[in-house]
Enzyme design. Structure first.
Site, short mmCIF file in Angstrom:
data_model
loop_
_atom_site.label_atom_id
_atom_site.label_comp_id
_atom_site.label_asym_id
_atom_site.label_seq_id
_atom_site.Cartn_x
_atom_site.Cartn_y
_atom_site.Cartn_z
N SER A 196 3.52 -2.45 3.34
CA SER A 196 3.49 -2.76 4.92
C SER A 196 3.01 -3.86 5.28
O SER A 196 2.15 -4.45 4.29
CB SER A 196 2.52 -1.52 5.66
OG SER A 196 2.41 -1.92 6.79
N TYR A 246 -6.21 1.53 4.92
CA TYR A 246 -4.82 1.74 4.62
C TYR A 246 -4.24 0.25 4.56
O TYR A 246 -3.61 -0.06 3.54
CB TYR A 246 -3.99 2.04 6.19
CG TYR A 246 -2.50 1.89 6.00
CD1 TYR A 246 -1.93 2.92 5.53
CD2 TYR A 246 -1.99 1.05 6.72
CE1 TYR A 246 -0.56 3.05 5.50
CE2 TYR A 246 -0.46 0.78 6.65
CZ TYR A 246 0.14 1.88 6.29
OH TYR A 246 1.61 2.00 6.15
#
Length: 230
Positions: free
Chosen positions: A132, A146
């Site tokens: 990501s 994350y």
């Protein structure tokens, strides 16, 4: 027929990836912690459903064994990931942010490790890690754990290097920005006009699938492909 594993295949991008691989002629093992969702993806793609919590060592081993029994795996898409909304680092307890690290970094590392030997016996395979932009940007982010895990996944991919170092398997990484899934569209709709104007353009899921297929066909080991909206 070549065998592909897609983790997190029960919904969202995972289901799109499973469908794209099936259309490309692969038999897809749709793995997801939600057994019903995995079964629905398998029904839609003509594949096989496996209920799997990728953070469980035993269940990850069973997933790879299932693919070996089917004659693979030739392809592994490490797509399962995400984080639970709510309290994040530094306010979350270590067990909570540790689960995010386990899901987004340790699990794909473990599955890659498990897949390398059977792929080598087949002459080498292809693995795509789905990271990501949260792992490549330098701006504040809502879930630091994350972002850190996805940054680790990117570096894990580049650190593996050329296929001849790991038995002939090409390991690549796709780094998309905001993907136009249902949740993203809902979040965008809830923004003020000013916030919406500042938001990154959504990437159509079909574009992400096409990029993943491109990496499977032609990506060199250690390749990292960043993907942004139009």
């Amino acid at each position: 027929m070549n065998i592909a594993i897609v983790t997190g295949a029960g919904s969202g991008l995972g289901r799109f990836l499973a469908a794209g691989l099936a259309e490309d002629g692969l038999h897809v093992i749709a793995a997801d912690v939600d057994a019903a969702a995995a079964a629905e993806t398998a029904r839609l793609t003509g594949g096989t459903a496996v209920r799997c919590d990728v953070t469980s060592r035993a269940e990850a081993e069973a997933l790879i064994a299932r693919a070996v029994e089917a004659g693979g795996p030739h392809v592994l898409i490490n797509n399962a990931g995400g984080w639970t909304p709510g309290v994040q680092f530094p306010d979350a307890e270590p067990e909570a942010w540790g689960r995010t690290l386990d899901l987004n970094l340790r699990a794909p590392m473990h599955l890659t490790q498990l897949a390398l030997a059977p792929m080598a016996r087949l002459g080498g395979g292809a693995i795509v890690n789905i990271a990501s932009s949260a792992g490549s940007e330098e701006t504040p982010y809502g879930s630091p754990e994350y972002g850190a895990a996805k940054a680790g996944l990117i570096r894990f991919t580049t650190a593996l290097g050329a296929p001849d170092r790991i038995g002939g398997t090409r390991v690549t990484c796709l780094v998309p920005n905001w993907i136009g899934l249902d949740r993203a569209h809902a979040e965008l709709a809830a923004m003020s006009p000013e916030e919406r104007a500042q938001a990154a353009p959504l990437i159509p899921p079909s574009k992400v699938v096409a990029a993943a297929l491109g990496l499977l066909r032609a990506g060199a080991g250690g390749t990292v492909l960043e993907l942004v909206g139009a």
